[in-house]
Design an enzyme around this catalytic site. Structure first.
Site, PDB file in Angstrom:
ATOM      1  N   TYR A 118      -5.664  -5.200  -4.130  1.00 60.35           N
ATOM      2  CA  TYR A 118      -4.677  -5.645  -3.145  1.00 60.35           C
ATOM      3  C   TYR A 118      -4.444  -4.575  -2.092  1.00 60.35           C
ATOM      4  CZ  TYR A 118      -3.966  -9.104  -6.765  1.00 60.35           C
ATOM      5  OH  TYR A 118      -4.175 -10.091  -7.691  1.00 60.35           O
ATOM      6  N   CYS A 119      -5.499  -4.236  -1.388  1.00 61.57           N
ATOM      7  CA  CYS A 119      -5.457  -3.142  -0.415  1.00 61.57           C
ATOM      8  C   CYS A 119      -6.053  -3.640   0.894  1.00 61.57           C
ATOM      9  CB  CYS A 119      -6.278  -1.966  -0.970  1.00 61.57           C
ATOM     10  SG  CYS A 119      -6.468  -0.579   0.156  1.00 61.57           S
ATOM     11  N   GLY A 120      -5.649  -3.013   1.979  1.00 58.47           N
ATOM     12  CA  GLY A 120      -6.231  -3.352   3.269  1.00 58.47           C
ATOM     13  C   GLY A 120      -7.728  -3.095   3.320  1.00 58.47           C
ATOM     14  N   PHE A 121      -8.214  -2.227   2.430  1.00 55.08           N
ATOM     15  CA  PHE A 121      -9.642  -1.900   2.396  1.00 55.08           C
ATOM     16  C   PHE A 121     -10.407  -2.709   1.345  1.00 55.08           C
ATOM     17  CE2 PHE A 121      -7.719   2.194   3.885  1.00 55.08           C
ATOM     18  CZ  PHE A 121      -8.285   2.193   5.155  1.00 55.08           C
ATOM     19  N   THR A 122      -9.740  -3.641   0.655  1.00 55.26           N
ATOM     20  CA  THR A 122     -10.376  -4.377  -0.441  1.00 55.26           C
ATOM     21  C   THR A 122     -11.624  -5.124   0.018  1.00 55.26           C
ATOM     22  OG1 THR A 122      -8.282  -4.569  -1.619  1.00 55.26           O
ATOM     23  CG2 THR A 122      -9.996  -6.113  -2.254  1.00 55.26           C
TER      24      THR A 122
END
Length: 196
Positions: free
Chosen positions: A75-79
């Site tokens: 659940y990350c902007g970089f996922t």
């Protein structure tokens, strides 16, 4: 006759002496070959549980490969980088690249799920097939020994999810790449190709 006897005696004793020397070293050599550490670089002498089934895995199985070690989160902007990492793995796998994923909840609590939840998410959402391991601590005093060694070798600890470390075939850590460095970025791709 005595000259022949003397030569024969020396000819018999020499191989015995050499054999004794060799035998004296043989157990140590055999023991070294039997120990995985003998052919496994220090940076890989760690074990983790496989994400899918918690089966213990030694990183020594990847000795001789070029490794891209990445701390991941669902659940990350970089996922979305999972897709690029899988593409890298697929493109260069035949040449010896292996991407290794280490989910971590260290940054923003962005990896709260169980191993099964993480494995299902990675495969079902991004088709991840590269090796993934159970959740790890990747920074601070509780960091896993692998991540402690990676930080020491590069002088940089992960500052967020999807930090990447590149390890060459000899087990030398050749670089660290910040989270914002996309898997297909020219600098990272060039470093991988050079290591291959």
């Amino acid at each position: 006759m005595s000259v022949i006897t003397t030569h024969l005696r020396h000819a018999t004793l020499l191989p015995l002496a050499l054999g004794g020397l060799l035998l004296g070293h043989a157990p140590a050599m055999a023991q070294a070959n039997a120990t995985p550490a003998s052919s496994c670089p220090a940076i890989l002498q760690h074990s983790f549980n496989r994400l899918q089934d918690e089966a213990p895995q030694t990183l020594c199985q990847y000795a001789g490969k070029v490794l891209l070690v990445v701390n991941t989160a669902s659940y990350c902007g970089f996922t979305g980088q999972y897709e690029g990492l899988e593409a890298l793995h697929a493109k260069y796998q035949a040449r010896g690249l292996v991407v290794l994923g280490f989910p971590s909840n260290d940054f923003g609590q962005q990896e709260p799920g169980s191993s099964k939840e993480i494995a299902d998410f990675c495969f079902n959402t991004y088709g991840v097939k590269f090796p993934m391991f159970s959740k790890s601590v990747v920074r601070g005093p509780q960091a896993s020994p692998l991540y402690t060694a990676l930080a020491k070798a590069t002088g940089q600890s992960p500052q967020w999810n999807f930090h990447k470390y590149l390890i060459d075939r000899n087990g030398k850590v050749v670089g660290g790449f910040a989270s914002k460095v996309e898997p297909n970025s020219p600098g990272l791709v060039a470093a991988i190709e050079k290591a291959l």
